[in-house]
Design an enzyme around this catalytic site. Sequence first.
Site, mmCIF file in Angstrom:
data_model
loop_
_atom_site.group_PDB
_atom_site.id
_atom_site.type_symbol
_atom_site.label_atom_id
_atom_site.label_comp_id
_atom_site.label_asym_id
_atom_site.label_seq_id
_atom_site.Cartn_x
_atom_site.Cartn_y
_atom_site.Cartn_z
ATOM 1 N N ARG A 69 22.752 14.299 -8.129
ATOM 2 C CA ARG A 69 22.543 12.880 -7.806
ATOM 3 C C ARG A 69 22.710 12.029 -9.058
ATOM 4 N NH1 ARG A 69 20.582 12.037 -2.650
ATOM 5 N NH2 ARG A 69 19.820 13.920 -1.598
ATOM 6 N N ARG A 89 14.056 -3.649 -8.296
ATOM 7 C CA ARG A 89 12.610 -3.660 -8.501
ATOM 8 C C ARG A 89 12.280 -3.610 -9.984
ATOM 9 N NH1 ARG A 89 9.879 -0.070 -3.721
ATOM 10 N NH2 ARG A 89 11.438 -0.457 -2.109
ATOM 11 N N ARG A 103 2.032 -11.165 5.981
ATOM 12 C CA ARG A 103 3.493 -11.232 5.841
ATOM 13 C C ARG A 103 4.231 -10.513 6.972
ATOM 14 N NH1 ARG A 103 4.930 -9.919 -0.338
ATOM 15 N NH2 ARG A 103 6.923 -10.790 0.339
ATOM 16 N N HIS A 152 -4.555 -14.100 10.414
ATOM 17 C CA HIS A 152 -3.533 -13.046 10.453
ATOM 18 C C HIS A 152 -4.062 -11.695 10.938
ATOM 19 C CE1 HIS A 152 -1.297 -16.037 8.252
ATOM 20 N NE2 HIS A 152 -2.113 -15.949 7.219
ATOM 21 N N LYS A 189 3.478 6.723 3.982
ATOM 22 C CA LYS A 189 2.709 5.478 3.944
ATOM 23 C C LYS A 189 2.208 5.074 5.330
ATOM 24 C CE LYS A 189 5.591 3.844 0.102
ATOM 25 N NZ LYS A 189 6.476 2.754 -0.383
ATOM 26 N N PRO A 193 0.836 -1.205 0.000
ATOM 27 C CA PRO A 193 0.000 0.000 0.000
ATOM 28 C C PRO A 193 0.873 1.258 0.000
ATOM 29 C CG PRO A 193 -0.820 -1.603 1.580
ATOM 30 C CD PRO A 193 0.510 -2.102 1.111
ATOM 31 N N GLU A 194 0.597 2.149 -0.935
ATOM 32 C CA GLU A 194 1.347 3.386 -1.062
ATOM 33 C C GLU A 194 0.458 4.551 -0.625
ATOM 34 O OE1 GLU A 194 3.241 3.572 -4.936
ATOM 35 O OE2 GLU A 194 3.456 1.393 -5.004
#
Length: 268
Positions: free
Chosen positions: A149, A258, A110, A91, A56, A2-3
Amino acid sequence: MPELPEVETIKNNLQEILPLRIKELEIRREDILRCRDYALEELTGQIIEEASRRGKYLILAVDNGLFLVFHLGMSGRLYIQEEETTVLEPHVHVIIHLDKRLKLLYQDARRFGGLWLLKDTQCFFSRLGKEPLSEEFCPRYLEQVLQGRQTAIKNLLLNQNLISGIGNIYADEALFMAGIRPDRQAASLSVREIEGLCCGIKEVLAKSIKYRGTTFRDYRDGKRQPGEFQNHLQVYGRFNQACPNCGQPLKRSRIGGRSSHYCEKCQQ
């Protein structure tokens, strides 16, 4: 995971029913409690006045000045249920029993997320970057962040110390909207590209909130309903499908460990 839009959606769901009085906080698995600044008993009888979000993280502010802070990790869910519902899904690690015959459940298969019981949140959130939907997050700020950067722009967008709340899904979508490859060196972006990226970030996050977030498997909102933004994704999860702009097959590569999705033609 979830973002920002998913946590914002849950926050909005909770705001609809607050304030609510806490009858009992039930911790069903101790290792899900990441920090305890105060005893659980201090919450009994207190009122949850407000739900808010930082990056988040979801924050519940209690009327005696205490805070409950949740992070949903990879698979966490936070949702309201009627107290009469006695059968729990697997859970469920935290249950907040509330008045009005309701309870708030934290479920996480998890267990990458958790709960922090804090007396103060200022120090806890001090290292998080700016909120991308805030006025402070502007092209000038983004230009300062990118300056010098050498890392890939995708990695920078995921750095929560610089920009809080963006994850893999919305980084890919924002970069596509701005026409920037995810592996571009951050410092190489022009002023115009930075402006486009800033707008793209804000637009994709706002649109996802409108559709109550993205659900592929685990995510549900505070009413246990799936989000709908997955039906509006342009590139994320669409490897080898046609680019919505030019029709060429979308590419996928690994950046910073990713998967990243992009169009080789439309993104430079």
